[in-house]
Design an enzyme around this catalytic site. Sequence first.
Site, PDB file in Angstrom:
ATOM      1  N   SER A 163       0.793  -1.236   0.000  1.00 49.24           N
ATOM      2  CA  SER A 163       0.000   0.000   0.000  1.00 49.24           C
ATOM      3  C   SER A 163       0.820   1.279   0.000  1.00 49.24           C
ATOM      4  O   SER A 163       0.245   2.373  -0.026  1.00 49.24           O
ATOM      5  CB  SER A 163      -0.956   0.011   1.202  1.00 49.24           C
ATOM      6  N   LYS A 218      -0.204   3.668  -2.626  1.00 48.09           N
ATOM      7  CA  LYS A 218      -1.240   4.691  -2.499  1.00 48.09           C
ATOM      8  C   LYS A 218      -0.672   6.110  -2.410  1.00 48.09           C
ATOM      9  O   LYS A 218      -1.403   7.085  -2.650  1.00 48.09           O
ATOM     10  CB  LYS A 218      -2.119   4.394  -1.285  1.00 48.09           C
ATOM     11  N   SER A 260      -5.491   3.353   4.628  1.00 49.17           N
ATOM     12  CA  SER A 260      -5.076   2.427   3.570  1.00 49.17           C
ATOM     13  C   SER A 260      -6.272   1.685   2.994  1.00 49.17           C
ATOM     14  O   SER A 260      -6.203   0.478   2.726  1.00 49.17           O
ATOM     15  CB  SER A 260      -4.030   1.436   4.100  1.00 49.17           C
TER      16      SER A 260
END
Length: 328
Positions: A96, A99, A153
């Site tokens: 993640s 992101k 997240s």
Amino acid sequence: MVAFLPVTTMAQSQSQGGVQRSSAKTSADSKRKLSANKQAFRAAARPARPSDAVLAGLHGTQDPLSLRSSVAYVVDQETQEVLFSKNEEAVLPIASLTKLMTALLISEAELPLDETVTITRDDVDTEKGSTSRLRVGAVLTRGELLHLALMSSENRAAHALGRTYPGGLQVFVEMMNAKAQLLGMHDTRFVEPTGLSSRNRSSARDLAVLVDVASEDELLRDYSTSRAREVADGRRKLMFSNTNRLVLNPRWEIGLQKTGYISEAGQCLVMQARVAGRNLIMVFLDSAGKLSRLGDAERVRRWVESFPSKVPGPVTLNVLSAGAARVL
């Protein structure tokens, strides 16, 4: 002859129909919960897959700070002086941490943050089968999705941001890779905006560049370091919290942060933080446990604080002889 049922009998009939419908709904809910529990049990019963860093032989690298991360990289943001470097060239899944690039592109596109976006079945994870608190049909603003993607997240939030980008998801992924190349992140490749795919890969050195650029964006700094956020999805209110508990710690002055985890990547963490009067960028990949990545950050902070004027070094450790970690 027409027979009329007594009022009491009609009420009983309606009540029985309501009970039947209620029972059917309860039965369906129970089946869904049972199915979810079975999936969770099966997932827990499966042996953990070794991370790519472990398979590449990076996890056994010893360092003076006894970090539990296979990869660590600490650089002074202002002078670009590398203070600590451990396998920083290894190209690995980044989970993640992806992101951050997703959020950077959304912010730079200056799309309306108050525009509503609906979560669809296209946003449901088919890569890892992960769950989400954002139901299909939930309606949130783009700003709320951006906030949840960075702070909590949230995978469906990140996917929806990419899906609703002008031109669609494929264009968005192309923009992610183009931005990486523009920033000189030549070890980096993206295939989707959430980080659920292990084909999203980068090196600690590249990620430090991304953190450097993202930390200049006030919106990303604010969203990634906020403690919690309540949103209404059109049906109910939901409270989300930050995945990095260090934002709650008064000893830390964190400007930007992002956590990440999939089995191929291990536990990951990137931060921009002020330590001993210096703005530092920290990257930790493939930490041994969920809390150990935070422990590694604490070890680095104490190490830097023990030499307030100048950190002796740099400390550089690499075990890339296996070569596999360099493969994109």
